[in-house]
Design a protein around this motif. Structure first.
Motif, PDB file in Angstrom:
ATOM      1  N   VAL B   9     -15.522  19.678  27.899  1.00 50.20           N
ATOM      2  CA  VAL B   9     -15.451  18.292  27.408  1.00 50.20           C
ATOM      3  C   VAL B   9     -15.953  18.229  25.965  1.00 50.20           C
ATOM      4  O   VAL B   9     -15.342  17.594  25.102  1.00 50.20           O
ATOM      5  N   ASN B  10     -17.068  18.911  25.696  1.00 50.35           N
ATOM      6  CA  ASN B  10     -17.625  18.891  24.339  1.00 50.35           C
ATOM      7  C   ASN B  10     -16.677  19.529  23.334  1.00 50.35           C
ATOM      8  O   ASN B  10     -16.525  19.038  22.204  1.00 50.35           O
ATOM      9  N   ILE B  12     -13.346  19.810  23.625  1.00 54.15           N
ATOM     10  CA  ILE B  12     -12.157  18.965  23.458  1.00 54.15           C
ATOM     11  C   ILE B  12     -12.490  17.713  22.661  1.00 54.15           C
ATOM     12  O   ILE B  12     -11.738  17.295  21.773  1.00 54.15           O
ATOM     13  N   ALA B  13     -13.637  17.112  22.985  1.00 52.87           N
ATOM     14  CA  ALA B  13     -13.995  15.837  22.351  1.00 52.87           C
ATOM     15  C   ALA B  13     -14.219  15.997  20.843  1.00 52.87           C
ATOM     16  O   ALA B  13     -14.112  15.031  20.087  1.00 52.87           O
ATOM     17  N   ALA B  14     -14.525  17.236  20.437  1.00 54.11           N
ATOM     18  CA  ALA B  14     -14.763  17.470  19.006  1.00 54.11           C
ATOM     19  C   ALA B  14     -13.463  17.453  18.206  1.00 54.11           C
ATOM     20  O   ALA B  14     -13.479  17.350  16.977  1.00 54.11           O
ATOM     21  N   GLN B  15     -12.340  17.558  18.916  1.00 53.29           N
ATOM     22  CA  GLN B  15     -11.042  17.544  18.237  1.00 53.29           C
ATOM     23  C   GLN B  15     -10.324  16.247  18.549  1.00 53.29           C
ATOM     24  O   GLN B  15     -10.630  15.581  19.528  1.00 53.29           O
ATOM     25  N   GLU B  16      -9.334  15.947  17.741  1.00 50.93           N
ATOM     26  CA  GLU B  16      -8.517  14.771  18.050  1.00 50.93           C
ATOM     27  C   GLU B  16      -7.477  15.138  19.091  1.00 50.93           C
ATOM     28  O   GLU B  16      -6.995  16.264  19.098  1.00 50.93           O
ATOM     29  N   PRO B  17      -7.105  14.174  19.946  1.00 53.32           N
ATOM     30  CA  PRO B  17      -6.038  14.477  20.900  1.00 53.32           C
ATOM     31  C   PRO B  17      -4.737  14.785  20.157  1.00 53.32           C
ATOM     32  O   PRO B  17      -4.588  14.389  19.002  1.00 53.32           O
ATOM     33  N   ALA B  18      -3.841  15.497  20.817  1.00 57.67           N
ATOM     34  CA  ALA B  18      -2.579  15.894  20.184  1.00 57.67           C
ATOM     35  C   ALA B  18      -1.814  14.660  19.697  1.00 57.67           C
ATOM     36  O   ALA B  18      -1.763  13.636  20.378  1.00 57.67           O
ATOM     37  N   ARG B  19      -1.262  14.776  18.516  1.00 56.55           N
ATOM     38  CA  ARG B  19      -0.521  13.647  17.934  1.00 56.55           C
ATOM     39  C   ARG B  19       0.813  13.455  18.639  1.00 56.55           C
ATOM     40  O   ARG B  19       1.394  14.399  19.152  1.00 56.55           O
ATOM     41  N   ARG B  20       1.299  12.206  18.577  1.00 58.89           N
ATOM     42  CA  ARG B  20       2.603  11.921  19.173  1.00 58.89           C
ATOM     43  C   ARG B  20       3.674  12.629  18.362  1.00 58.89           C
ATOM     44  O   ARG B  20       3.760  12.433  17.152  1.00 58.89           O
ATOM     45  N   PRO B  21       4.516  13.455  18.997  1.00 61.19           N
ATOM     46  CA  PRO B  21       5.595  14.111  18.248  1.00 61.19           C
ATOM     47  C   PRO B  21       6.755  13.141  18.012  1.00 61.19           C
ATOM     48  O   PRO B  21       6.698  11.980  18.416  1.00 61.19           O
ATOM     49  N   GLN B 146       6.580  19.389  24.001  1.00 61.19           N
ATOM     50  CA  GLN B 146       5.399  18.656  23.536  1.00 61.19           C
ATOM     51  C   GLN B 146       5.135  17.405  24.372  1.00 61.19           C
ATOM     52  O   GLN B 146       4.132  16.729  24.163  1.00 61.19           O
TER      53      GLN B 146
END
Lengths: 190, 208
Positions: B9-10, B12-21, B146
């Motif tokens: 969780v830590n 993943i939370a440090a990154q942004e979720p995948a952008r909408r393609p 994606q």
């Protein structure tokens, strides 16, 4: 005019976190993931325990978290977030079972999982009993009542989903609930 | 399991979720435009350009089919799509086309219809629609990876259908034969072949 079911507190909270995450709020994203973990874990245990694989619930939970990270853009904000999460969880659980060559009799055997009500644990037991009762009704009455009373679908959404008029839906719900009440009375009397 | 869930969780939370393609709907539109450009540049427009009314009708049917299949592909790309009754939409184009086909068979005799069915053009149509469609399937499959289709097989079939209709639409700018009977076979056969090809090859690549 019939009242629309209001979303649960948890649903509203999660949806708000998703919207904040989409706006770039990292703290909201961290909180969203932390809130989802126990829900995903419980759901994974429910699904996997039916195939004696409950010990792998943590693996499936982590798969769900990764799926949220990679595929959250596929969540449509007009739909309930918990319903989306449920589909993702179901998908990952089935994937896990197939990877481990566990025979699945039918995808329809995967019942919908509802997250426990954190404020009222007794509610979880009650909801489980309700699901079992709804299963006794002739389809699609049980599904319609579950969609309306548990998943929070409005009359209009149900009318579209089941391709029936709203008045027909109301009649089915009314008669279904009446039948359930009668059955519960008989059980109590017995 | 080699990582603790809290640690995951830590991370993943440090990154942004995948952008909408890119939307699959827009991708399908782009494919149609690309096929049209390739057709005009390599094969040239149909000899009777600007196209007669019958050509416009053919293009409209193929365009409507491509648009609807693009929309369905867009819906298939998500685990959970809004509950909308799509049946009227799905049945509209086939129904109208059947009316159009029936009109031809009522108005013309068999030899007149057969005269609108030259074999050389038939094979050219099948070949080019198939080639365009196959390339379209590859492109849409890469994009679909994606996304998160709830049903990989259904999504694969819609990829095949969408790619086939966008390819057919592009090629139709060159093809001068507008008989509905010709369309059924010259475009219908590669559409069917592409749906089957996609159905049996694409699901493996779009699982998530």
């Amino acid at each position: 005019m019939a009242k629309t079911q209001t979303p649960s507190k948890l649903e509203l909270e999660l949806k708000e976190l998703v919207m904040q995450t989409r706006a770039g709020d990292k703290a909201a994203y961290a909180l969203l993931l932390k809130t989802v973990v126990p829900l995903a874990r419980r759901g994974a245990m429910t699904h996997l325990s039916r195939f004696n694989r409950a010990s792998y619930a943590e693996d499936v939970t982590q798969d769900v978290l990764l799926a949220i990270h990679l595929k959250m853009h596929t969540y449509d904000a007009s739909m309930p977030f918990l319903a989306w999460l449920n589909v993702v969880l179901k998908h990952k659980a089935i994937d896990f079972l197939r990877r481990n060559k566990v025979a699945l009799t039918s995808l329809d055997d995967f019942e919908f999982w509802e997250p426990a009500n954190e404020d009222n644990p007794e509610q979880t037991v009650i909801e489980r009993d309700v699901k079992s009762l709804l299963g006794r009704l002739k389809p699609p009455a049980g599904d319609i009542i579950r969609d309306m009373k548990i998943d929070g679908y409005s009359l209009k959404e149900l009318s579209t989903k089941y391709n029936m008029s709203e008045s027909n839906i109301k009649v089915i719900v009314h008669r279904g609930l009446q039948k359930l009440a009668d059955e519960m009375q008989k059980e109590t009397a017995a | 399991m080699t990582i603790n869930t809290n640690d995951l969780v830590n991370i993943i939370a440090a990154q942004e979720p995948a952008r909408r393609p890119m939307s699959l709907y827009i991708a399908a539109f782009g494919l149609a435009v690309l096929c049209a450009i390739l057709t005009i540049q390599i094969l040239g427009v149909r000899p009777d350009w600007p196209m007669p009314f019958s050509g416009l009708v053919k293009t409209l049917f193929l365009g409507a089919a491509a648009a609807i299949s693009g929309y369905m592909l867009h819906r298939q790309s998500k685990p959970l799509a809004p509950p909308i009754n799509v049946l009227p939409l799905l049945l509209s184009v086939p129904f109208l086309f059947m009316v159009y086909l029936g009109y031809e068979w009522m108005d013309f005799n068999q030899s007149q219809i057969a005269a609108q069915f030259p074999w050389a053009n038939f094979f050219s149509c099948v070949k080019h629609t198939f080639i365009y469609g196959a390339a379209g399937i590859v492109a849409l499959t890469f994009l679909m990876r994606q996304f998160a289709p709830a049903n990989a097989t259904a999504a694969a079939q819609w990829i095949g259908l969408c790619a086939a209709f966008t390819g057919g639409l592009g090629y139709s700018l060159h093809c001068p034969f507008d008989s509905p009977t010709f369309i059924v076979f010259a475009y219908g056969l590669p559409v069917l072949a592409l749906i089957l090809a996609a159905r049996f090859t694409v699901p493996y690549f779009i699982k998530w």
